[in-house]
Design a protein around this motif. Structure first.
Motif, PDB file in Angstrom:
ATOM      1  N   GLY A 272      48.527  36.747  52.843  1.00  0.00           N
ATOM      2  CA  GLY A 272      49.773  37.179  52.207  1.00  0.00           C
ATOM      3  C   GLY A 272      49.519  37.784  50.848  1.00  0.00           C
ATOM      4  O   GLY A 272      50.303  37.618  49.922  1.00  0.00           O
ATOM      5  N   GLY A 273      48.411  38.515  50.731  1.00  0.00           N
ATOM      6  CA  GLY A 273      47.924  38.981  49.432  1.00  0.00           C
ATOM      7  C   GLY A 273      48.494  40.287  48.940  1.00  0.00           C
ATOM      8  O   GLY A 273      48.006  40.819  47.938  1.00  0.00           O
ATOM      9  N   GLY A 274      49.507  40.840  49.629  1.00  0.00           N
ATOM     10  CA  GLY A 274      50.051  42.122  49.200  1.00  0.00           C
ATOM     11  C   GLY A 274      49.014  43.220  49.331  1.00  0.00           C
ATOM     12  O   GLY A 274      48.403  43.390  50.390  1.00  0.00           O
ATOM     13  N   VAL A 275      48.779  43.943  48.236  1.00  0.00           N
ATOM     14  CA  VAL A 275      47.740  44.981  48.239  1.00  0.00           C
ATOM     15  C   VAL A 275      46.421  44.447  47.687  1.00  0.00           C
ATOM     16  O   VAL A 275      45.438  45.188  47.574  1.00  0.00           O
ATOM     17  N   GLY A 276      46.408  43.160  47.304  1.00  0.00           N
ATOM     18  CA  GLY A 276      45.182  42.564  46.789  1.00  0.00           C
ATOM     19  C   GLY A 276      45.064  42.612  45.284  1.00  0.00           C
ATOM     20  O   GLY A 276      43.971  42.395  44.747  1.00  0.00           O
ATOM     21  N   SER A 277      46.171  42.846  44.584  1.00  0.00           N
ATOM     22  CA  SER A 277      46.107  42.994  43.129  1.00  0.00           C
ATOM     23  C   SER A 277      45.641  41.724  42.432  1.00  0.00           C
ATOM     24  O   SER A 277      44.895  41.785  41.452  1.00  0.00           O
ATOM     25  N   VAL A 278      46.065  40.566  42.931  1.00  0.00           N
ATOM     26  CA  VAL A 278      45.672  39.309  42.284  1.00  0.00           C
ATOM     27  C   VAL A 278      44.202  39.011  42.522  1.00  0.00           C
ATOM     28  O   VAL A 278      43.530  38.406  41.689  1.00  0.00           O
ATOM     29  N   SER A 279      43.663  39.460  43.658  1.00  0.00           N
ATOM     30  CA  SER A 279      42.255  39.206  43.980  1.00  0.00           C
ATOM     31  C   SER A 279      41.309  40.199  43.320  1.00  0.00           C
ATOM     32  O   SER A 279      40.087  40.007  43.367  1.00  0.00           O
ATOM     33  N   LEU A 280      41.840  41.232  42.724  1.00  0.00           N
ATOM     34  CA  LEU A 280      41.013  42.260  42.096  1.00  0.00           C
ATOM     35  C   LEU A 280      39.985  41.681  41.127  1.00  0.00           C
ATOM     36  O   LEU A 280      38.800  42.049  41.197  1.00  0.00           O
ATOM     37  N   PRO A 281      40.365  40.752  40.222  1.00  0.00           N
ATOM     38  CA  PRO A 281      39.357  40.209  39.293  1.00  0.00           C
ATOM     39  C   PRO A 281      38.229  39.470  39.993  1.00  0.00           C
ATOM     40  O   PRO A 281      37.108  39.426  39.479  1.00  0.00           O
ATOM     41  N   ILE A 282      38.508  38.882  41.165  1.00  0.00           N
ATOM     42  CA  ILE A 282      37.455  38.182  41.904  1.00  0.00           C
ATOM     43  C   ILE A 282      36.378  39.182  42.332  1.00  0.00           C
ATOM     44  O   ILE A 282      35.177  38.942  42.159  1.00  0.00           O
TER      45      ILE A 282
END
Length: 468
Positions: A272-282
């Motif tokens: 449910g990550g959308g476009v992945g914006s929150v995971s970008l820093p990872i």
């Protein structure tokens, strides 16, 4: 009146202000937002707010305190007025003088709102430090009201009202949601709780939302937002979620689980990550990780555009890929040897039964070495004790609690979490959860908690669990 406690709280305020002053001297700017985005400012800021609010509760008469609470809905109603009638943008766009102020009559001439009524709305907000009343019936923006500015001119807003929140920081959209849909839903909470037919139900169809709007008795709120007639609300909701993200530092996801500890070739699935914006820093900080961003097909279709703009190298190297998926369905068969399943702001949207279904689908794709990282509010009890007799909760975060004499859960300084909990109740019959509630939920899907990153310094609280 407990004078000793009043003195203790006053001492907390004094010492925390002294700490903030020392920290502020290290900054070249006096802008409020420059300080609040720095982790070291967070604890003393929370201590000031918690102590001051607790002090007010002690000093005011109980009757007066209750009257203030019971009329707080007028603040939400007033915020909705100024957001939907573009007051902030009008003052910025058309204001006069050094403070760019306008009379209520002048504002009303632009937004076509009766100026006598508008002045009363603005005065209530100014009384609560949103806007300044610079002279009688003349108002100007201040640091707090400026946070509602979408950056658009009045002409742009009048020409394309449905695009008001596009490209903004999302805060005005978030206020719009809370003071409109969520406000309406919350009004019906007592009716749902009093009704013997619904009080014990945790179905999304028995949420207070079901009574708040015509024709919503047999539809869930997310499905309602997707109806063609609610396109404006759906767009606003999307920008509101962006506003929620904008309230935390961009690297907040890194302040918890140690992503750098994952070995080369590790696969992380952002459910449910959308476009992945929150995971970008990872991906930016951990080049050994391959990221799979999961969401519905229309959502992830926008993912490559986002990554091309923000991390094109990872996209070109195939270190980030996209997968159309409904998390209520079993995980795709090709998802094998997954190191981490990330579920950010997923659990709080759903009642327990739906969460268990999501977790079981994840569990069926886990190996013995897989971790799941749940990012959600972790609710603290207001009592000093945080344990429930006979209930195993796993690891806790010793730095999560506020120091004495503050309430253990940081009181009003942390009240947004508890308001959000009731937002979830009124919208979806869902909830934010305590550590014991997370432990119970996870155990029903054959997981156990091994880490809890709950202290406010982590910004986004995290629960880390392993299969059992």
């Amino acid at each position: 009146m407990d004078i000793k406690q009043i003195e203790a709280l006053s001492s907390v305020i004094s010492s925390s202000v002294a700490q903030l002053k020392q920290l502020q001297s290290s900054l070249k700017t006096t802008e409020h937002t420059a300080a609040t985005t720095k982790a070291e400012f967070l604890k003393p800021s929370l201590e000031v707010v918690a102590a001051a609010s607790q002090l007010i509760a002690l000093v005011r008469t109980p009757e007066r305190y209750l009257m203030d609470m019971s009329t707080a809905h007028q603040l939400s109603a007033s915020l909705r007025v100024v957001v939907e009638t573009h007051v902030v943008e009008i003052l910025r766009d058309k204001g006069k003088g050094l403070k760019k102020a306008l009379s209520a009559e002048e504002i009303g001439a632009y937004n076509h709102v009766n100026h006598l009524k508008l002045a009363r709305v603005l005065r209530l907000l100014a009384t609560h430090h949103v806007f300044d009343e610079v002279t009688p019936n003349v108002f100007a923006n201040n640091a707090i009201s400026n946070a509602l500015d979408t950056g658009k001119s009045l002409a742009e807003l009048e020409a394309s009202p449905d695009e008001k929140y596009d490209g903004s920081n999302g805060i005005a959209a978030l206020v719009g949601i809370f003071s409109d849909e969520t406000f309406h839903n919350a009004v019906c909470t007592a009716d749902i709780l009093k009704d013997p037919q619904t009080t014990n139900s945790f179905s999304p169809y028995d949420a207070p939302f079901a009574l708040a709007w015509p024709g919503t008795r047999n539809i869930a709120m997310y499905d309602w937002l997707n109806l063609p007639e609610n396109n404006y609300r759906k767009k606003r909701f999307g920008m509101g979620m962006h506003g929620m993200n904008s309230m935390t530092p961009s690297d907040a996801i890194l302040r918890g689980f140690d992503w750098s500890s994952l070995p080369p070739g590790s696969i992380v699935v952002d459910c449910g990550g959308g476009v992945g914006s929150v995971s970008l820093p990872i991906v930016q900080t951990c080049p050994q990780i391959h990221l799979i961003v999961q969401d519905t097909a229309p959502v992830v279709a926008e993912g490559p555009t986002f990554w091309q703009a923000n991390q094109p190298q990872a996209l070109a190297q195939g270190r980030v890929t996209f997968q159309g998926h409904n998390f209520f369905e079993p995980q795709p068969a090709e998802n094998k040897n997954i190191s981490v399943f990330l579920l950010r702001m997923i659990m709080h949207n759903w009642p327990d039964a739906e969460c268990i279904k999501i977790l079981k689908n994840v569990r069926n794709s886990c190996t013995r070495d897989t971790r799941i990282v749940i990012v959600d509010n972790i609710m603290l009890f207001a009592s000093r004790s945080q344990e429930i007799a006979g209930q195993e909760t796993g690891t806790s975060d010793p730095d999560a609690l506020a120091p004495e004499p503050l309430l253990a859960n940081w009181g009003v300084a942390n009240s947004l979490s508890y308001k959000q909990d009731l937002n979830m109740l009124s919208n979806h019959n869902a909830c934010e959860r305590t550590v014991p509630e997370f432990a119970s939920l996870l155990s029903q899907a054959n997981f156990r908690i091994v880490e809890v990153h709950q202290a406010h310094q982590s910004w986004l609280p995290q629960v880390v669990a392993v299969p059992i």
